[in-house]
Design a protein around this motif. Structure first.
Motif, PDB file in Angstrom:
ATOM      1  N   TRP A 235      96.008  79.009 -36.047  1.00 25.87           N
ATOM      2  CA  TRP A 235      95.145  79.973 -36.159  1.00 25.87           C
ATOM      3  C   TRP A 235      95.626  81.091 -35.102  1.00 25.87           C
ATOM      4  O   TRP A 235      95.728  82.292 -35.448  1.00 25.87           O
ATOM      5  N   MET A 236      96.133  80.598 -33.782  1.00 25.49           N
ATOM      6  CA  MET A 236      96.466  81.514 -32.987  1.00 25.49           C
ATOM      7  C   MET A 236      98.007  82.486 -33.360  1.00 25.49           C
ATOM      8  O   MET A 236      97.762  83.479 -33.330  1.00 25.49           O
TER       9      MET A 236
ATOM     10  N   ALA B 272      98.538  82.869 -36.547  1.00 20.81           N
ATOM     11  CA  ALA B 272      98.269  83.755 -37.628  1.00 20.81           C
ATOM     12  C   ALA B 272      97.465  85.084 -36.986  1.00 20.81           C
ATOM     13  O   ALA B 272      97.756  86.046 -37.390  1.00 20.81           O
ATOM     14  N   PHE B 273      97.010  84.770 -35.929  1.00 23.00           N
ATOM     15  CA  PHE B 273      96.123  85.887 -35.292  1.00 23.00           C
ATOM     16  C   PHE B 273      96.824  86.933 -34.862  1.00 23.00           C
ATOM     17  O   PHE B 273      96.754  88.134 -34.943  1.00 23.00           O
TER      18      PHE B 273
ATOM     19  N   GLY C 110      98.879  88.668 -37.695  1.00 19.02           N
ATOM     20  CA  GLY C 110      97.917  89.908 -37.991  1.00 19.02           C
ATOM     21  C   GLY C 110      98.103  91.065 -37.203  1.00 19.02           C
ATOM     22  O   GLY C 110      98.194  92.100 -37.731  1.00 19.02           O
ATOM     23  N   PHE C 111      98.165  90.985 -35.985  1.00 15.81           N
ATOM     24  CA  PHE C 111      98.532  92.275 -35.085  1.00 15.81           C
ATOM     25  C   PHE C 111      99.659  92.888 -35.063  1.00 15.81           C
ATOM     26  O   PHE C 111      99.848  93.978 -35.184  1.00 15.81           O
TER      27      PHE C 111
ATOM     28  N   MET D  78     101.476  92.577 -37.734  1.00 14.20           N
ATOM     29  CA  MET D  78     101.675  93.279 -38.968  1.00 14.20           C
ATOM     30  C   MET D  78     101.280  94.592 -39.045  1.00 14.20           C
ATOM     31  O   MET D  78     101.927  95.687 -39.722  1.00 14.20           O
ATOM     32  N   ILE D  79     100.160  95.079 -38.043  1.00 12.68           N
ATOM     33  CA  ILE D  79      99.671  96.558 -38.045  1.00 12.68           C
ATOM     34  C   ILE D  79     100.895  97.203 -37.672  1.00 12.68           C
ATOM     35  O   ILE D  79     101.017  98.347 -38.341  1.00 12.68           O
TER      36      ILE D  79
END
Lengths: 310, 473
Positions: free
Chosen positions: A32-33, A35-36, A39-40, A42-43
């Motif tokens: 989860w961490m 992927a978290f 995600g950022f 990816m921005i």
């Protein structure tokens, strides 16, 4: 309660609320961490690729050179190019040849029909129904009963310039009495059953002449030439009982009521610029200017080929 | 302490809870009738007040502001007392707040039926009702904050996570609602928005998405964080996870609005920004779902016997699904297909029925038993309700997935002449079977809500005559 932990061995944080609510001191799951963070991160990549960040004067354009309107135009141009390559000759002929010539070229005619389905569906079907099957008080286009003529040029004129129906209230001079209207209504009903010469409706027949109905509807209930007036000798009714609440002076229950209303209040009868109560509304908008000349031709052929073209 | 402890104020909350259940029945029934109108349009009987255009808005307002708002109101004021071991601060203020909220919302909804609207989605009610909602909302915020502030800090040194989420809801919605509602009144029932054009669209969807983000997500996560561990009697899986996903959501949600405006006249960067932050929100959203679900680790067998827990866990499953689906739909490629189709309606309902309603339903069952200090009249009926609600929701969203994707594909299909293959009317006609299916899903959901209303009413009516569920301890 602080300091007292009844669940010392489960690994909670030691905070306890409402007697038994507590939280474990677990770390978030590793996946989860990761992927978290992903995600950022990816921005950042997204913002490099697409226009994303506002600046004092404009915004970052992104390395992809993407804009919404460009995406749209590119795919539309691609389609246009494909169409041009495949159908340019046919489109050219549709635009330049007179309708009469197009009608003689079966291939071209069928092409016009095949490419008109959307045009008809989005512009005409709302009133005239899918496949020209008509709607209450909107003419059927798939039969051979025409108010304004079923020749290809007449159909084209109806679409291009529109048509506005018009029938005076209470006869041509506007002077038929209520009793005379009842009589002429009976006559019109009889005409539709081929009984116009029945002695029972003789009075109505006289009113038909007195009101000069024959000027448009013809001496025997059939217009001599297409002029927008309905043929009264068949059972195809231009106006059927249609209680949409806009007619306050009467309620139509039967077809006879509908005929009586039309005779009494006319079609598109105005007073001081406004339609009078209960008058019929019959108007077809002009499509010239809204659709291209080529598309209007296309539609004329489509309507002609619905089944009733002459 | 036990539920009957006079320390806590339950009078207002009991009243509010029953009204919430009534609003659930009313809101879903109105929605189902609106759905029936789409399948069989004659059902509006040409009565302006119940035509689809107005009824849909009455439905969304009854569910979001009415049912959702009141569910948040009662659960927040219930859990804030219990997690702070503190009686409600200024009970009359709380009653006044409820009065303002209920009167304004009901008035606003009736106004909408009669055609009074600002025409701003999820913010339709006219300014006069708006103002009442705002006053009620600020009073609610004040009561909530003061209940936390006046707690015994020796006894309860930390503020529990459910309260963070409720606070986020209360603070964010206050400014979102006020800014979006800025308008110039011209009569008592008519106003004009301060914004126009692109600014109007941006402000509207900044609010619109946060009606989802803060109202229907943050608030309901607060609900989840109290009622899941309470009902499961298990510790929350990870404190750190709750901190991280809380701040990530709070940071992210306010940016998302423009993903509702992809491929429109707003500048391209706004849509990109909305889309990419939406995608980055999948994992933070799943943080909440994980934390709730893992709370059950070691106690999964509870789901076999505890029907209330079933509602709460099913809600989390729907939450995880819709928070994945939403960002995917906000990406440009998918949005180009899904925008303006029924897929959007399906997505909203997997959130609203699956997540919002189910978590609220589970919480209400829990609260009813605690506040009236009794078992439910029938535990079996809760299970019946669970299956009706689940099947209804699944039927609804599957129908909308199929119809939405079909719609999108029909709109963009070309035939062998390079001309659009289907007219708009043909795409509408093709929707019919799915509209019927959606209606049936709605019927099941409403049936479940009625079962709940009956069960709650019987529980309340017979509470005194039955043995208390838990002996005072």
């Amino acid at each position: 309660m602080a300091g007292h932990n009844p669940w010392p061995n489960e690994g909670n944080t030691g905070h306890i609320w409402d007697e038994d609510i507590r939280e474990l001191d677990n770390p978030p799951p590793l996946w989860w961490m990761l992927a978290f963070y992903a995600g950022f991160i990816m921005i950042i990549f997204y913002a490099i690729y697409y226009p994303t960040i506002p600046l004092a004067n404009g915004f970052t354009k992104g390395i992809a050179g993407w804009t919404a309107i460009k995406e749209y135009e590119e795919s539309y141009n691609e389609l246009k190019a494909w169409r041009k390559q495949k159908f340019a000759d046919k489109e050219e002929k549709l635009a330049s040849l007179p309708l009469a010539d197009i009608m003689k070229d079966t291939d071209l005619k069928l092409y016009a029909v095949a490419t008109s389905k959307m045009l008809y569906g989005d512009n005409c079907a709302a009133c005239h129904g899918a496949g020209g099957m008509g709607n209450p008080n909107f003419p059927v286009l798939a039969d051979d009963d025409w108010l304004w003529g079923g020749h290809i040029n007449q159909i084209h004129a109806s679409i291009a310039n529109g048509r506005v129906g018009n029938m005076p209230a209470r006869g041509m001079m506007g002077n038929l009495s209520d009793e005379e209207i009842e009589q002429v209504t009976d006559y019109v009903m009889a005409l539709s059953q081929g009984k116009g010469n029945d002695p029972a409706v003789a009075a109505g027949k006289a009113v038909y002449a007195k009101g000069m109905c024959l000027a448009c509807h013809g001496p025997n209930g059939k217009p001599l030439a297409p002029n927008g007036a309905a043929n009264l000798t068949d059972q195809i009714w231009r106006f059927v009982p249609f209680n949409d609440g806009t007619c306050k002076s009467m309620v139509e229950k039967t077809q006879r009521d509908a005929v009586l209303r039309t005779i009494k209040y006319g079609v598109n009868v105005k007073k001081n610029g406004d339609l009078i109560d209960c008058t019929r509304e019959g108007a077809m908008p002009a499509w010239k200017g809204r659709l291209s000349d080529k598309d209007i031709k296309r539609l004329a052929i489509y309507v002609h080929e619905l089944g009733g073209g002459q | 302490m036990n539920a009957a402890n006079p320390q806590y104020e339950y009078g207002l909350l009991k009243f509010g809870t029953i009204l919430t259940v009534i609003l659930l029945v009313a809101g879903t029934a109105i929605g189902t009738y609106a759905a029936a109108q789409l399948a069989w349009p004659f059902l509006n009987f040409d009565i302006a007040e119940i035509t689809f255009g107005r009824l849909r808005v009455v439905h969304t307002n009854t569910i979001i502001l009415g049912f959702g708002g009141l569910a948040l109101f009662v659960t927040s004021l219930y859990s804030v007392q219990r997690t702070n071991s503190n009686r409600l601060w200024c009970v009359p203020c709380a009653w006044l707040s409820a009065l303002f909220l209920i009167v304004s919302i009901v008035g606003g909804i009736i106004g909408i039926a009669f055609g009074l609207t600002q025409a701003r989605e999820y913010h339709e009610m006219e300014w006069i009702f708006d103002l009442g909602v705002a006053i009620g909302w600020v009073l609610w915020t004040m009561v909530f904050v003061m209940t936390i502030a006046t707690r015994d800090k020796e006894k309860v040194p930390h503020v529990y996570v459910s309260n963070w989420f409720y606070l986020a809801l209360l603070i964010a919605v206050t400014y979102l609602f006020l800014v979006n509602g800025l308008s110039i009144p011209v009569t008592w029932y008519k106003s004009y928005s301060l914004y126009s054009g692109v600014q109007d669209a941006m402000i509207q969807w900044w609010w619109g998405h946060n009606a989802v983000g803060f109202f229907l997500t943050a608030g309901f996560l607060g609900m989840m964080y109290y009622f899941v561990p309470k009902q499961a009697r298990r510790p929350v899986y990870s404190y750190r996870l709750s901190v991280v996903h809380f701040w990530a959501l709070i940071f992210g949600y306010v940016w998302l609005g423009a993903h509702h405006l992809q491929y429109t006249a707003v500048p391209d960067w706004t849509g990109s920004l909305g889309a990419v932050i939406s995608l980055a929100m999948i994992i933070p959203s799943w943080g909440g779902a994980l934390n709730g679900m893992l709370t059950l680790s070691g106690a999964w067998d509870r789901l076999r016997t505890d029907y209330i827990l079933r509602f709460l866990i099913m809600a989390l499953a729907f939450y995880a699904m819709s928070t994945f689906e939403g960002p995917v739909m906000s990406s440009k490629t998918v949005n180009a297909l899904s925008h303006y189709t029924d897929w959007t309606i399906g997505h909203v309902h997997s959130g609203a029925l699956g997540w919002v309603a189910m978590v609220a339903i589970g919480s209400i069952y829990h609260m009813v038993m605690k506040m009236w200090n009794t078992e439910m009249y029938s535990m079996k009926l809760i299970n019946v309700h669970f299956w009706l609600a689940t099947l209804g929701t699944v039927l609804y969203i599957v129908a909308m997935w199929v119809s939405g994707i079909m719609q999108g594909l029909m709109w963009r299909a070309y035939d062998e002449y390079g001309v659009l293959a289907y007219t708009f009317a043909e795409s509408v006609a093709a929707m019919h079977p799915y509209y019927v299916m959606r209606f049936m899903g709605g019927v099941l959901f409403v049936a479940g809500a009625l079962v709940m209303l009956y069960n709650v009413a019987m529980t309340v009516a017979t509470a005194k005559s039955r043995q208390p569920a838990v002996a005072a301890a």
